[in-house]
Write a protein that holds these residues in place. Sequence first.
Motif, PDB file in Angstrom:
ATOM      1  N   ARG A 296       0.826  -1.209   0.000  1.00 19.11           N
ATOM      2  CA  ARG A 296       0.000   0.000   0.000  1.00 19.11           C
ATOM      3  C   ARG A 296       0.859   1.259   0.000  1.00 19.11           C
ATOM      4  NH1 ARG A 296      -2.119   0.454   5.331  1.00 19.11           N
ATOM      5  NH2 ARG A 296      -0.278   1.769   5.616  1.00 19.11           N
ATOM      6  N   GLU A 297       1.898   1.248   0.838  1.00 14.46           N
ATOM      7  CA  GLU A 297       2.763   2.418   0.917  1.00 14.46           C
ATOM      8  C   GLU A 297       3.506   2.648  -0.400  1.00 14.46           C
ATOM      9  OE1 GLU A 297       3.313   4.606   3.384  1.00 14.46           O
ATOM     10  OE2 GLU A 297       1.749   3.728   4.638  1.00 14.46           O
ATOM     11  N   ILE A 298       3.985   1.557  -1.006  1.00 14.87           N
ATOM     12  CA  ILE A 298       4.691   1.691  -2.288  1.00 14.87           C
ATOM     13  C   ILE A 298       3.755   2.257  -3.350  1.00 14.87           C
ATOM     14  CG2 ILE A 298       5.759   0.373  -4.163  1.00 14.87           C
ATOM     15  CD1 ILE A 298       6.931  -1.468  -2.032  1.00 14.87           C
ATOM     16  N   ALA A 299       2.514   1.742  -3.376  1.00 14.30           N
ATOM     17  CA  ALA A 299       1.546   2.209  -4.376  1.00 14.30           C
ATOM     18  C   ALA A 299       1.285   3.707  -4.215  1.00 14.30           C
ATOM     19  CB  ALA A 299       0.253   1.410  -4.254  1.00 14.30           C
ATOM     20  N   GLU A 300       1.119   4.139  -2.954  1.00 20.16           N
ATOM     21  CA  GLU A 300       0.867   5.562  -2.718  1.00 20.16           C
ATOM     22  C   GLU A 300       2.090   6.398  -3.099  1.00 20.16           C
ATOM     23  OE1 GLU A 300      -0.311   6.161   1.280  1.00 20.16           O
ATOM     24  OE2 GLU A 300      -2.290   5.224   1.014  1.00 20.16           O
ATOM     25  N   GLY A 301       3.261   5.863  -2.747  1.00 20.06           N
ATOM     26  CA  GLY A 301       4.475   6.598  -3.097  1.00 20.06           C
ATOM     27  C   GLY A 301       4.645   6.758  -4.592  1.00 20.06           C
ATOM     28  N   VAL A 302       4.373   5.661  -5.337  1.00 19.68           N
ATOM     29  CA  VAL A 302       4.493   5.707  -6.800  1.00 19.68           C
ATOM     30  C   VAL A 302       3.507   6.712  -7.378  1.00 19.68           C
ATOM     31  CG1 VAL A 302       4.170   4.371  -8.917  1.00 19.68           C
ATOM     32  CG2 VAL A 302       5.402   3.374  -6.982  1.00 19.68           C
ATOM     33  N   GLN A 303       2.259   6.682  -6.839  1.00 21.35           N
ATOM     34  CA  GLN A 303       1.236   7.597  -7.341  1.00 21.35           C
ATOM     35  C   GLN A 303       1.646   9.058  -7.132  1.00 21.35           C
ATOM     36  OE1 GLN A 303      -2.551   7.059  -5.477  1.00 21.35           O
ATOM     37  NE2 GLN A 303      -3.587   8.570  -6.753  1.00 21.35           N
ATOM     38  N   VAL A 304       2.303   9.345  -6.001  1.00 24.16           N
ATOM     39  CA  VAL A 304       2.729  10.715  -5.710  1.00 24.16           C
ATOM     40  C   VAL A 304       3.875  11.140  -6.623  1.00 24.16           C
ATOM     41  CG1 VAL A 304       3.816  12.183  -3.972  1.00 24.16           C
ATOM     42  CG2 VAL A 304       1.959  10.632  -3.320  1.00 24.16           C
ATOM     43  N   PHE A 305       4.920  10.297  -6.663  1.00 17.99           N
ATOM     44  CA  PHE A 305       6.139  10.730  -7.322  1.00 17.99           C
ATOM     45  C   PHE A 305       6.081  10.668  -8.845  1.00 17.99           C
ATOM     46  CE2 PHE A 305       7.786   9.902  -3.073  1.00 17.99           C
ATOM     47  CZ  PHE A 305       8.558  11.044  -2.877  1.00 17.99           C
ATOM     48  N   THR A 306       5.181   9.878  -9.410  1.00 16.73           N
ATOM     49  CA  THR A 306       5.071   9.844 -10.866  1.00 16.73           C
ATOM     50  C   THR A 306       4.511  11.143 -11.423  1.00 16.73           C
ATOM     51  OG1 THR A 306       2.947   8.705 -10.592  1.00 16.73           O
ATOM     52  CG2 THR A 306       4.869   7.343 -11.067  1.00 16.73           C
TER      53      THR A 306
ATOM     54  N   VAL B 132      11.824  15.570 -12.432  1.00 16.20           N
ATOM     55  CA  VAL B 132      13.008  14.735 -12.251  1.00 16.20           C
ATOM     56  C   VAL B 132      13.569  14.864 -10.832  1.00 16.20           C
ATOM     57  CG1 VAL B 132      15.372  14.341 -13.035  1.00 16.20           C
ATOM     58  CG2 VAL B 132      13.582  14.897 -14.689  1.00 16.20           C
ATOM     59  N   THR B 133      13.550  16.047 -10.270  1.00 18.93           N
ATOM     60  CA  THR B 133      14.108  16.244  -8.929  1.00 18.93           C
ATOM     61  C   THR B 133      13.376  15.411  -7.888  1.00 18.93           C
ATOM     62  OG1 THR B 133      12.685  18.173  -8.664  1.00 18.93           O
ATOM     63  CG2 THR B 133      14.953  18.553  -9.397  1.00 18.93           C
ATOM     64  N   VAL B 134      12.090  15.182  -8.130  1.00 19.28           N
ATOM     65  CA  VAL B 134      11.284  14.427  -7.174  1.00 19.28           C
ATOM     66  C   VAL B 134      11.439  12.930  -7.413  1.00 19.28           C
ATOM     67  CG1 VAL B 134       8.956  14.114  -6.261  1.00 19.28           C
ATOM     68  CG2 VAL B 134       9.678  16.339  -7.084  1.00 19.28           C
ATOM     69  N   GLU B 135      11.798  12.530  -8.630  1.00 21.08           N
ATOM     70  CA  GLU B 135      11.935  11.105  -8.930  1.00 21.08           C
ATOM     71  C   GLU B 135      13.028  10.450  -8.078  1.00 21.08           C
ATOM     72  OE1 GLU B 135      10.468  11.320 -13.591  1.00 21.08           O
ATOM     73  OE2 GLU B 135      12.585  10.992 -13.100  1.00 21.08           O
ATOM     74  N   ARG B 136      14.060  11.213  -7.749  1.00 23.99           N
ATOM     75  CA  ARG B 136      15.092  10.663  -6.873  1.00 23.99           C
ATOM     76  C   ARG B 136      14.519  10.325  -5.498  1.00 23.99           C
ATOM     77  NH1 ARG B 136      18.206  14.794  -9.390  1.00 23.99           N
ATOM     78  NH2 ARG B 136      17.828  16.167  -7.596  1.00 23.99           N
ATOM     79  N   SER B 137      13.651  11.180  -5.021  1.00 28.63           N
ATOM     80  CA  SER B 137      13.012  10.919  -3.726  1.00 28.63           C
ATOM     81  C   SER B 137      12.088   9.710  -3.803  1.00 28.63           C
ATOM     82  CB  SER B 137      12.216  12.140  -3.261  1.00 28.63           C
ATOM     83  OG  SER B 137      13.084  13.231  -3.038  1.00 28.63           O
ATOM     84  N   GLN B 138      11.450   9.547  -4.966  1.00 31.58           N
ATOM     85  CA  GLN B 138      10.569   8.376  -5.153  1.00 31.58           C
ATOM     86  C   GLN B 138      11.376   7.082  -5.033  1.00 31.58           C
ATOM     87  OE1 GLN B 138       8.429   8.277  -8.878  1.00 31.58           O
ATOM     88  NE2 GLN B 138       8.401   6.056  -8.869  1.00 31.58           N
TER      89      GLN B 138
ATOM     90  N   VAL C 196       5.266  10.124   4.455  1.00 36.51           N
ATOM     91  CA  VAL C 196       5.235  11.482   4.993  1.00 36.51           C
ATOM     92  C   VAL C 196       6.646  12.021   5.177  1.00 36.51           C
ATOM     93  CG1 VAL C 196       4.596  12.858   7.006  1.00 36.51           C
ATOM     94  CG2 VAL C 196       3.037  11.112   6.125  1.00 36.51           C
ATOM     95  N   ARG C 197       7.511  11.208   5.785  1.00 37.25           N
ATOM     96  CA  ARG C 197       8.867  11.671   6.040  1.00 37.25           C
ATOM     97  C   ARG C 197       9.652  11.900   4.748  1.00 37.25           C
ATOM     98  NH1 ARG C 197       7.904   8.113  10.311  1.00 37.25           N
ATOM     99  NH2 ARG C 197       8.766   6.323   9.185  1.00 37.25           N
ATOM    100  N   ALA C 198       9.381  11.076   3.736  1.00 34.16           N
ATOM    101  CA  ALA C 198      10.070  11.258   2.460  1.00 34.16           C
ATOM    102  C   ALA C 198       9.641  12.566   1.791  1.00 34.16           C
ATOM    103  CB  ALA C 198       9.785  10.075   1.540  1.00 34.16           C
ATOM    104  N   VAL C 199       8.343  12.828   1.821  1.00 37.02           N
ATOM    105  CA  VAL C 199       7.835  14.049   1.171  1.00 37.02           C
ATOM    106  C   VAL C 199       8.281  15.297   1.925  1.00 37.02           C
ATOM    107  CG1 VAL C 199       5.726  15.290   0.527  1.00 37.02           C
ATOM    108  CG2 VAL C 199       5.875  12.820   0.211  1.00 37.02           C
ATOM    109  N   ALA C 200       8.442  15.162   3.272  1.00 31.32           N
ATOM    110  CA  ALA C 200       8.827  16.333   4.075  1.00 31.32           C
ATOM    111  C   ALA C 200      10.181  16.885   3.676  1.00 31.32           C
ATOM    112  CB  ALA C 200       8.830  15.958   5.550  1.00 31.32           C
TER     113      ALA C 200
ATOM    114  N   LYS D  70      -1.751  16.531   1.277  1.00 34.35           N
ATOM    115  CA  LYS D  70      -2.688  15.522   0.801  1.00 34.35           C
ATOM    116  C   LYS D  70      -2.385  14.148   1.397  1.00 34.35           C
ATOM    117  CE  LYS D  70      -4.357  13.404  -3.487  1.00 34.35           C
ATOM    118  NZ  LYS D  70      -4.228  13.397  -4.965  1.00 34.35           N
ATOM    119  N   LEU D  71      -1.117  13.796   1.427  1.00 34.92           N
ATOM    120  CA  LEU D  71      -0.725  12.505   1.981  1.00 34.92           C
ATOM    121  C   LEU D  71      -1.015  12.433   3.478  1.00 34.92           C
ATOM    122  CD1 LEU D  71       2.670  11.976   0.145  1.00 34.92           C
ATOM    123  CD2 LEU D  71       0.599  10.617  -0.145  1.00 34.92           C
ATOM    124  N   LEU D  72      -0.737  13.529   4.185  1.00 37.19           N
ATOM    125  CA  LEU D  72      -0.990  13.560   5.615  1.00 37.19           C
ATOM    126  C   LEU D  72      -2.473  13.407   5.927  1.00 37.19           C
ATOM    127  CD1 LEU D  72       1.530  16.322   6.642  1.00 37.19           C
ATOM    128  CD2 LEU D  72       1.385  14.054   7.666  1.00 37.19           C
TER     129      LEU D  72
END
Length: 545
Positions: A234-244, A248-254, A335-339, A351-353
Amino acid sequence: MASSGCLLSEDQFLCSICLDVFTDPVTTSCGHNFCKTCLIKNWSINYRCRCPMCKEVFTTKPDLKVNTLLSEMVSQFRQSAQQKASSSSSEQQVSKPGEVPCDVCTGTRLKALKSCLVCLASYCQTHLEPHLTASGLKRHQLIDPVENLEDRMCLKHNKLLELFCRTDQTCVCVLCPVLDHKMHEFVSLKEEYEDKKAELKKTEAEIQQMIKKKRLKIQEIKQSVELNKADSDREIAEGVQVFTSLKVTVERSQAELIRTIEENQKKTEKQAEDFIKELEQEISELMKRRTEVEQLSQSEDHLHLLQNVPSLSPAPPTKDWTGVRVRPSHEGTVVRAVAQLEETLSKQKKKLLEAELKRVQQYAVDVTLDPDTANSYLILSDDGKQVSYGDEKKNLPYKPERFSLSLCVLGKQSFSSGRFYFEVQVTEKTEWHLGVARESINRKGAITRSPQNGFWTIHLRNGNEFYAAAGPDVSLSLVSRPQKVGVFVHYEEGLVSFYDVSAALIFSFTGCCFTEKLLPYFCPGLNECGENSAPLIISPFITVD
């Protein structure tokens, strides 16, 4: 041995698991053969499906089909072996190495069927006949054949060992109590045999219960891994949905987010696998001991059992698994990754929070304050939902559960498993402490809030300074002062998280080890000349759409 008309040896028809001739042989993709039942049982007790011979792991459990060609060859081999065995049946009665021979036979000595404790001799079927028919010999005590019958005689008095000295824990003859064991406690061999056999049965039952508990623990660990895997997905799916949806700068965080979750899952699976291996090893050792105990307890030979009970191998050391759990934690990962990308991802973070807060709010519980724990300066509302500081000390009866100096109160509800969540309104306050505490905390005199002392709390002081009581305190940077604080606990994962209900994660205690009941904890603080007179209010939970 080789079967008639067949150049193959018996070893080629033996299953490497049961070491017997194949029954319903099946062949794995790696080319090894096993009994179908043996292989299914082997896979049922192991964490992964792998070949017992070459250890090749099968990612998908194979659909086992009986090898018809091998099955026919095994059938022909059995028939050939049976024919050869029947032709030499007359030779099977001859005493073989390790078997007890008849003491009467001359020349070729046949295998003994029984030993006589009176005659101190062992007899084959032919020479046993008088003991079965002659009236005088019928009274003799027959047992399964044993060697060295002279060991059943008292070496000092040359009498049959018939008694057991409980004082010296040894077998004795009828003269020993009179001559060598005066004033000792004696019972018959049969009585001591029954007592020892009962003890062995009890020991066997205890071992079986230990095995059962450890197998249940294995199931618990496997279920924890599966539940954690679902959370990970579930967490991976949400993370993928956010970072896609980001650049490019955000893809590294993904990528970093996914790597962190997957490493956590691998660590969890490795930890579970290690636990299971250790449990299986303990089960194996216990099963070996159970086999020894079972074999000895089935003996009908009084002396043999009594003489061998002391030589049983000691119970293998086992680990106390009561508090062992797989403790993964995924809440707040995204949450911590997006922060880390606050400026770029502020909207997505909110939105994630909101989504995470909505998830934890489904575990909301009804919390009320326990007046028996409240400090004498605190004022509680009639409904048990509000607490504030009073200027005058109330004359309350002494109770061991009441806080004597600290301005604290606990919730009535306690929790020792699962997840729970509650919200507290902190509007217009300049000082407060909130969180959870274990049931056994010190309630008399001054207290120090820290996880080491059984407190998992955050607090506000001086109106805008937020801290986590992590021992030492950890300063928290909040964008704004929360009006309502949510407290979420996942008991099994050792997680305590605090939320600003307007959708912000304040702080999380992770990797905690809870071993007793947890209770909600509240401290409204001093009035500070009226600036902090507002009460802490436990909010009725309203489902967020």
